[in-house]
Write a protein that holds these residues in place. Structure first.
Motif, PDB file in Angstrom:
ATOM      1  N   THR A  34       0.897  -1.282   0.091  1.00  0.00           N
ATOM      2  CA  THR A  34      -0.048   0.150   0.133  1.00  0.00           C
ATOM      3  C   THR A  34       0.956   1.432   0.135  1.00  0.00           C
ATOM      4  O   THR A  34       2.090   1.178   0.329  1.00  0.00           O
ATOM      5  CB  THR A  34      -0.929   0.097   1.241  1.00  0.00           C
ATOM      6  OG1 THR A  34      -0.052   0.179   2.452  1.00  0.00           O
ATOM      7  CG2 THR A  34      -1.670  -1.264   1.326  1.00  0.00           C
ATOM      8  N   LYS A  35       0.329   2.383  -0.422  1.00  0.00           N
ATOM      9  CA  LYS A  35       0.994   3.531  -0.374  1.00  0.00           C
ATOM     10  C   LYS A  35       1.526   3.932   1.222  1.00  0.00           C
ATOM     11  O   LYS A  35       2.676   4.237   1.224  1.00  0.00           O
ATOM     12  CB  LYS A  35       0.163   4.729  -0.689  1.00  0.00           C
ATOM     13  CG  LYS A  35       0.942   5.945  -1.312  1.00  0.00           C
ATOM     14  CD  LYS A  35       1.103   5.814  -2.663  1.00  0.00           C
ATOM     15  CE  LYS A  35       1.608   7.105  -3.225  1.00  0.00           C
ATOM     16  NZ  LYS A  35       2.195   7.187  -4.550  1.00  0.00           N
ATOM     17  N   VAL A  36       0.850   3.744   1.825  1.00  0.00           N
ATOM     18  CA  VAL A  36       1.290   3.922   3.472  1.00  0.00           C
ATOM     19  C   VAL A  36       2.551   3.121   3.703  1.00  0.00           C
ATOM     20  O   VAL A  36       3.610   3.462   4.310  1.00  0.00           O
ATOM     21  CB  VAL A  36       0.321   3.623   4.495  1.00  0.00           C
ATOM     22  CG1 VAL A  36       0.609   3.752   5.960  1.00  0.00           C
ATOM     23  CG2 VAL A  36      -0.925   4.580   4.361  1.00  0.00           C
ATOM     24  N   GLU A  37       2.558   1.747   3.431  1.00  0.00           N
ATOM     25  CA  GLU A  37       3.617   0.919   3.719  1.00  0.00           C
ATOM     26  C   GLU A  37       4.941   1.283   2.807  1.00  0.00           C
ATOM     27  O   GLU A  37       5.977   1.412   3.445  1.00  0.00           O
ATOM     28  CB  GLU A  37       3.262  -0.571   3.237  1.00  0.00           C
ATOM     29  CG  GLU A  37       2.342  -1.114   4.123  1.00  0.00           C
ATOM     30  CD  GLU A  37       1.651  -2.474   3.509  1.00  0.00           C
ATOM     31  OE1 GLU A  37       1.534  -3.328   4.293  1.00  0.00           O
ATOM     32  OE2 GLU A  37       1.790  -2.538   2.284  1.00  0.00           O
ATOM     33  N   HIS A  38       4.797   1.904   1.620  1.00  0.00           N
ATOM     34  CA  HIS A  38       5.788   2.382   0.744  1.00  0.00           C
ATOM     35  C   HIS A  38       6.477   3.682   1.383  1.00  0.00           C
ATOM     36  O   HIS A  38       7.600   3.682   1.335  1.00  0.00           O
ATOM     37  CB  HIS A  38       5.307   2.615  -0.657  1.00  0.00           C
ATOM     38  CG  HIS A  38       5.367   1.353  -1.493  1.00  0.00           C
ATOM     39  ND1 HIS A  38       6.451   0.738  -1.836  1.00  0.00           N
ATOM     40  CD2 HIS A  38       4.188   0.871  -2.223  1.00  0.00           C
ATOM     41  CE1 HIS A  38       6.009  -0.189  -2.587  1.00  0.00           C
ATOM     42  NE2 HIS A  38       4.849  -0.305  -2.755  1.00  0.00           N
ATOM     43  N   TRP A  39       5.549   4.449   1.948  1.00  0.00           N
ATOM     44  CA  TRP A  39       5.959   5.885   2.563  1.00  0.00           C
ATOM     45  C   TRP A  39       6.813   5.354   3.937  1.00  0.00           C
ATOM     46  O   TRP A  39       7.979   5.719   4.145  1.00  0.00           O
ATOM     47  CB  TRP A  39       5.076   6.760   3.032  1.00  0.00           C
ATOM     48  CG  TRP A  39       4.633   7.626   1.808  1.00  0.00           C
ATOM     49  CD1 TRP A  39       3.608   7.564   0.977  1.00  0.00           C
ATOM     50  CD2 TRP A  39       5.684   8.655   1.196  1.00  0.00           C
ATOM     51  NE1 TRP A  39       3.781   8.678   0.135  1.00  0.00           N
ATOM     52  CE2 TRP A  39       4.906   9.040   0.366  1.00  0.00           C
ATOM     53  CE3 TRP A  39       6.756   9.234   1.480  1.00  0.00           C
ATOM     54  CZ2 TRP A  39       5.246  10.226  -0.498  1.00  0.00           C
ATOM     55  CZ3 TRP A  39       7.309  10.013   0.784  1.00  0.00           C
ATOM     56  CH2 TRP A  39       6.639  10.791  -0.317  1.00  0.00           C
ATOM     57  N   ARG A  40       6.259   4.285   4.501  1.00  0.00           N
ATOM     58  CA  ARG A  40       6.987   3.739   5.939  1.00  0.00           C
ATOM     59  C   ARG A  40       8.470   3.278   5.575  1.00  0.00           C
ATOM     60  O   ARG A  40       9.417   3.680   6.174  1.00  0.00           O
ATOM     61  CB  ARG A  40       6.494   2.963   6.464  1.00  0.00           C
ATOM     62  CG  ARG A  40       6.929   2.353   7.937  1.00  0.00           C
ATOM     63  CD  ARG A  40       6.299   1.203   8.603  1.00  0.00           C
ATOM     64  NE  ARG A  40       4.645   1.508   8.723  1.00  0.00           N
ATOM     65  CZ  ARG A  40       3.757   0.748   8.171  1.00  0.00           C
ATOM     66  NH1 ARG A  40       3.814  -0.059   7.318  1.00  0.00           N
ATOM     67  NH2 ARG A  40       2.504   1.143   8.625  1.00  0.00           N
ATOM     68  N   ARG A  41       8.300   2.486   4.504  1.00  0.00           N
ATOM     69  CA  ARG A  41       9.682   1.891   4.189  1.00  0.00           C
ATOM     70  C   ARG A  41      10.650   2.954   3.660  1.00  0.00           C
ATOM     71  O   ARG A  41      11.832   2.727   3.781  1.00  0.00           O
ATOM     72  CB  ARG A  41       9.463   0.789   3.078  1.00  0.00           C
ATOM     73  CG  ARG A  41      10.652   0.069   2.534  1.00  0.00           C
ATOM     74  CD  ARG A  41      10.343  -0.941   1.411  1.00  0.00           C
ATOM     75  NE  ARG A  41      11.486  -1.496   1.195  1.00  0.00           N
ATOM     76  CZ  ARG A  41      11.575  -2.329  -0.118  1.00  0.00           C
ATOM     77  NH1 ARG A  41      10.405  -2.434  -0.757  1.00  0.00           N
ATOM     78  NH2 ARG A  41      12.788  -2.961  -0.294  1.00  0.00           N
ATOM     79  N   TYR A  42      10.388   3.870   2.749  1.00  0.00           N
ATOM     80  CA  TYR A  42      11.027   4.884   2.124  1.00  0.00           C
ATOM     81  C   TYR A  42      11.589   5.864   3.267  1.00  0.00           C
ATOM     82  O   TYR A  42      13.101   6.063   3.365  1.00  0.00           O
ATOM     83  CB  TYR A  42      10.185   5.628   1.399  1.00  0.00           C
ATOM     84  CG  TYR A  42      11.149   6.899   0.464  1.00  0.00           C
ATOM     85  CD1 TYR A  42      11.755   6.338  -0.630  1.00  0.00           C
ATOM     86  CD2 TYR A  42      11.239   8.075   0.729  1.00  0.00           C
ATOM     87  CE1 TYR A  42      12.593   7.516  -1.259  1.00  0.00           C
ATOM     88  CE2 TYR A  42      11.967   9.069   0.492  1.00  0.00           C
ATOM     89  CZ  TYR A  42      12.649   8.724  -0.911  1.00  0.00           C
ATOM     90  OH  TYR A  42      13.581   9.651  -1.421  1.00  0.00           O
ATOM     91  N   THR A  43      10.909   6.273   4.118  1.00  0.00           N
ATOM     92  CA  THR A  43      11.402   7.175   5.078  1.00  0.00           C
ATOM     93  C   THR A  43      12.372   6.365   6.257  1.00  0.00           C
ATOM     94  O   THR A  43      13.302   7.041   6.612  1.00  0.00           O
ATOM     95  CB  THR A  43      10.158   7.974   5.925  1.00  0.00           C
ATOM     96  OG1 THR A  43       9.233   6.963   6.465  1.00  0.00           O
ATOM     97  CG2 THR A  43       9.552   8.871   4.962  1.00  0.00           C
TER      98      THR A  43
END
Length: 464
Positions: free
Chosen positions: A416-425
């Protein structure tokens, strides 16, 4: 930080495909939706619509199971619909790629003997990708200069010349997609009926996600960027994918229920223990087919005996196709202190006279990223808006991706988008803590607070 150097500017484990599709569907909670009719009925409806709305049509036939489904759906529709019989006998275009099983040749010959089929059997030296060798990235089936190396004798039905197709020099020879433009002379609108199915890959799934009502009908775009473009792009050719929503089991169920003839090469692979998801009849010299090269050696030894000498690098590919040497399996670790562009240049240089093309492809992808976002490209975490990371770029550097089948955005489809942002940051925070930001080659200072990059709609409590 410094900008990418001027020469960059433009001028994996082999997963079972069915399991991959199941995992993808499960993660996105997009189960197969029930429709008002079965897939065969829907394909017939689409086929009738395409044949009715185009002046001419031809089946792009490979002898494989998917084009077999398209061929038979078209013939079934034409047998029932009198108003569409202007398309009879149905034009069927087969590009013989030389390094194919004899079972495919025999099947295509049976198709050509049908009264309702007008078969065109092309044995032309069209340009093909040779992923076996970085120094020799292309090969040409039925090339006259390689006649002594041909994998099979020239079939008696072969068409070996065509107006507008250059035999010499070799570098001017067209690819199959570009040659298709010659098959649709104006002013008639022409549809090429293709066996593209969304289940096969994410790239093919994207092909039928266009924002249009008839999402299975796509304008044909000639890829040639040189002076040949005007000669091969009539502007009146369309691609149609009438079986795009079929699964592998649907194809074989339809063949059984309707009694369709099919390529007996699939029987050979089945008896050899090759699963349905791994059965391919196309030449094994391209990037993706290269993983199946052992299937040819085991199932089709008569053709393999000639294939083993056909293209440069085939011996090494047979031994190491699924290793780091050909960009598969675990990627090599980047040496500490080396920037990512320098690491990629090491692999780009291995492509010989094609290294500029590989570098330009990578530069294009990087430029596309920075057009969408000012955020840095990280080693492994895809950016949530672009899908790009250095690991993806390393894959392009190692394999070349000359057909541009790999798209960075596909890396966003498993979370999900939330998961991608968490992983990226989290990865960006780790880079800042380790002090390795210089290796990213980001053209501006790195953000001091990675978690401030998260858009409000995707924001969750930042890790402490």
């Amino acid at each position: 930080m410094t900008s990418p150097p001027p020469d960059w500017l433009p001028e994996g484990t082999n997963l079972d495909r069915q399991a991959h599709v199941r995992d993808y569907v499960a993660k996105h909670n997009r189960p197969r939706l029930a429709a008002a009719a079965d897939v065969y009925t829907l394909a017939c409806e689409r086929m009738a619509y395409v044949l009715d709305t185009h002046d001419r049509a031809f089946v792009s036939f490979s002898g494989g199971k998917d084009s077999t489904a398209v061929l038979n759906v078209a013939l079934d529709v034409l047998a029932r619909e009198k108003a569409l019989r202007r398309h009879l006998p149905l034009r069927v275009v087969f590009f013989d790629e030389e390094a194919i099983p004899y079972e495919t040749e025999e099947y295509v010959r049976r198709v050509g003997e049908r009264d309702d089929v007008a078969l065109e059997w092309y044995c032309l030296p069209v340009q093909h990708r040779n992923a076996c060798s970085r120094r020799h990235p292309y090969w040409w089936p039925w090339a006259p200069e390689d006649e002594a190396k041909w994998c099979r004798p020239l079939p008696p039905e072969a068409i070996t010349t065509y107006p507008g197709f250059p035999i010499w020099p070799a570098e001017e020879r067209l690819t199959i997609p570009n040659f298709n433009g010659l098959l649709a002379p104006p002013p008639h609108t022409t549809a090429t009926l293709m066996g593209i199915r969304a289940q096969e890959s994410l790239i093919r799934a994207h092909a039928v996600r266009l924002r249009s009502v008839d999402n299975y009908i796509v304008k044909y775009k000639i890829k040639s960027k040189d002076r040949q473009r005007a000669a091969v792009d009539p502007g009146n050719l369309w691609k149609a994918y009438p079986v795009y929503d079929w699964r592998t089991e649907d194809v074989w169920a339809a063949a059984r229920i309707h009694g369709w003839d099919y390529n007996r090469a699939y029987d050979v692979m089945e008896m050899a223990g090759v699963g349905a998801s791994g059965q391919r009849c196309s030449p094994a010299f391209g990037e993706e087919p290269l993983q199946k090269i052992h299937t040819y050696a085991a199932c089709f030894p008569d053709v393999w005996a000639r294939m083993a000498e056909r293209v440069p690098g085939i011996g090494a590919a047979y031994r190491y196709a699924r290793t780091e040497l050909y960009g598969y399996g675990a990627k090599p670790p980047k040496p500490d202190g080396m920037t990512w562009p320098d690491f990629l240049r090491h692999y780009i240089a291995k492509h010989g006279d094609k290294q500029q093309k590989v570098a330009a492809r990578i530069a294009e992808v990087i430029a596309r990223h920075y057009l969408k976002t000012p955020h840095p490209i990280l080693p492994t975490a895809p950016h949530p808006d672009t899908g790009l990371n250095w690991s993806f770029l390393l894959t392009l550097a190692m394999r070349g991706d000359f057909k541009e089948r790999r798209q960075e955005s596909n890396q966003l489809m498993t979370r999900t988008k939330v998961e991608h942002w968490r992983r990226y940051t989290e990865e960006l925070a780790a880079v800042l803590t380790a002090g390795t930001g210089r290796e990213l080659n980001h053209p501006r200072p790195l953000p001091a607070d990675p978690y401030a990059l998260i858009p409000d709609e995707y924001r969750q409590e930042a890790p402490q």
